[in-house]
Design an enzyme around this catalytic site. Structure first.
Site, mmCIF file in Angstrom:
data_model
loop_
_atom_site.group_PDB
_atom_site.id
_atom_site.type_symbol
_atom_site.label_atom_id
_atom_site.label_comp_id
_atom_site.label_asym_id
_atom_site.label_seq_id
_atom_site.Cartn_x
_atom_site.Cartn_y
_atom_site.Cartn_z
ATOM 1 N N GLY A 53 0.846 -1.174 0.000
ATOM 2 C CA GLY A 53 0.000 0.000 0.000
ATOM 3 C C GLY A 53 0.897 1.245 0.000
ATOM 4 N N SER A 120 6.387 -4.424 -2.477
ATOM 5 C CA SER A 120 5.887 -3.108 -2.856
ATOM 6 C C SER A 120 6.161 -2.127 -1.709
ATOM 7 C CB SER A 120 4.398 -3.212 -3.210
ATOM 8 O OG SER A 120 3.929 -2.050 -3.837
ATOM 9 N N TRP A 121 5.148 -1.400 -1.191
ATOM 10 C CA TRP A 121 5.381 -0.588 0.011
ATOM 11 C C TRP A 121 5.910 -1.457 1.146
ATOM 12 C CZ3 TRP A 121 6.336 3.384 2.968
ATOM 13 C CH2 TRP A 121 6.031 3.321 4.337
ATOM 14 N N ASP A 276 7.187 -4.867 -14.182
ATOM 15 C CA ASP A 276 6.460 -4.220 -13.093
ATOM 16 C C ASP A 276 6.260 -2.745 -13.460
ATOM 17 O OD1 ASP A 276 5.626 -3.037 -10.690
ATOM 18 O OD2 ASP A 276 6.850 -4.374 -9.457
ATOM 19 N N HIS A 304 3.796 -6.615 -11.338
ATOM 20 C CA HIS A 304 3.992 -6.189 -9.957
ATOM 21 C C HIS A 304 3.469 -7.174 -8.917
ATOM 22 C CE1 HIS A 304 4.535 -3.420 -6.638
ATOM 23 N NE2 HIS A 304 3.252 -3.492 -6.329
#
Length: 331
Positions: A53, A120-121, A276, A304
């Site tokens: 996120g 990701s985050w 990605d 991704h």
């Protein structure tokens, strides 16, 4: 050069889903309470899953990357996300608050040290946490590298990725009047923090759909539908935007790359989809160059999402690699 080969000697198949044997809520501040759960082996090697996120929350499928007979699997929802309360709250919600929460959770569960897993985050926060507390980390697995630098935010939210997804981009763009399109992140911030809840929801849906519809190499209907869920979208969009406007609350653009020396000694696997779009490979490549000791694996036919077959296979194999290192330690 980055490796694009497989590890046939390691299991690469997702494990069957397991149910948690313990769940709870931990009050981490006067405002925030975070949800946590444990599954797998209560006496196993602890691993903490750090979701993306920010604002994405966890889901049961996150447990499937780990051997439940070997790992004590800890999932938690970050401030404002998932089952944590208050929902979509931006107050007292910074990277440093989240790092403190991870430590509070480790102490609450009486875990001396653990493996850290984030995509990701989640890769951003995993790096930041590990650099702050390297003595508590036994190994690191990172996926879809996001270093929260200006060029990464500009690529995805200011028109770079629009070159590949012009059709999807238009829906994201058209929420914002032409005279405010000089900075979409700022324009969305205004709407995501509007006094009118319907304005918030409309902006949140558009923001979330843009990311969900670009997260896979090939379109994925289930992921795309997340943008229709107002409850999910509001936390996802508001918290992401809050972090991006504030540059991850990092003192410099290169903060995470500059901190690699603190964790260089920790066994680490980096998994990156070649195509990605959300977190393009330039960031994983920069991290690889700064940290050549880490095992760098490029998935040639993936975007991704952690749920794409090639990425999921590499993530399972990465956990298997660290599992074997732990098992063989001292032999």
């Amino acid at each position: 050069m980055a490796s694009e080969h497989e590890s046939p000697e390691l299991n690469r198949n997702l494990y069957p889903n397991v149910e948690p044997y313990a769940t709870g809520f931990l009050k981490v501040s006067d405002i925030h309470t975070i949800y946590w759960e444990q599954s797998g082996n209560p006496s196993g090697h602890p691993v903490v899953f750090i979701h993306g996120g920010p604002g994405g929350g966890t889901s049961p499928s996150n447990r499937r990357f780990f051997d439940p007979d070997f790992y004590q699997i800890i999932l938690f929802d970050q401030r404002g996300a998932g089952k944590s309360t208050p929902h979509a709250c931006l107050e007292e919600n910074t990277t440093w608050d989240l790092i403190d929460d991870i430590e509070k959770l480790r102490e609450h569960l009486e875990i001396p040290e653990w493996q850290v897993f984030g995509g990701s985050w989640g890769s951003t926060l995993a790096l930041a946490y590990s650099q702050a507390h390297p003595d508590k980390v036994t190994g690191i697995i990172l996926r879809g590298i996001f270093l929260l630098r200006k060029k990464e935010i500009d690529w995805f939210y200011e028109g770079g990725a629009a070159a590949l997804f012009p059709d999807v981009w238009e829906s994201f763009r058209d929420v914002i009047p032409e005279n405010e399109r000089g900075c979409f992140v700022d324009a969305y911030r205004k709407r995501l923090n509007s006094d009118d809840i319907e304005t918030q929801y409309a902006a949140a849906r558009a923001w979330t759909k843009w990311e969900m519809m670009t997260a896979h190499l090939l379109p994925n209907e289930d992921t795309s539908k997340k943008g229709d869920d107002d409850y999910f979208s509001l936390a996802f969009a508001r918290i992401e935007n809050h972090y991006f406007v504030n540059k991850g609350f990092f003192p410099t653009d290169s903060f995470l790359l500059d901190g690699v020396d603190k964790i260089r000694h920790i066994n680490t696997v980096i998994v990156q989809g070649r195509y990605d779009v959300c977190c393009p490979m330039m960031s994983a490549w920069d991290l690889h160059k700064a940290w050549p000791e880490a095992d760098f694996r490029v998935v040639p036919d993936a975007g991704h999402s952690a749920n794409e077959p090639g990425v999921a296979a590499e993530l399972v194999a990465a956990n298997e690699k660290l599992k074997n290192l732990i098992k063989n330690k001292g032999n």
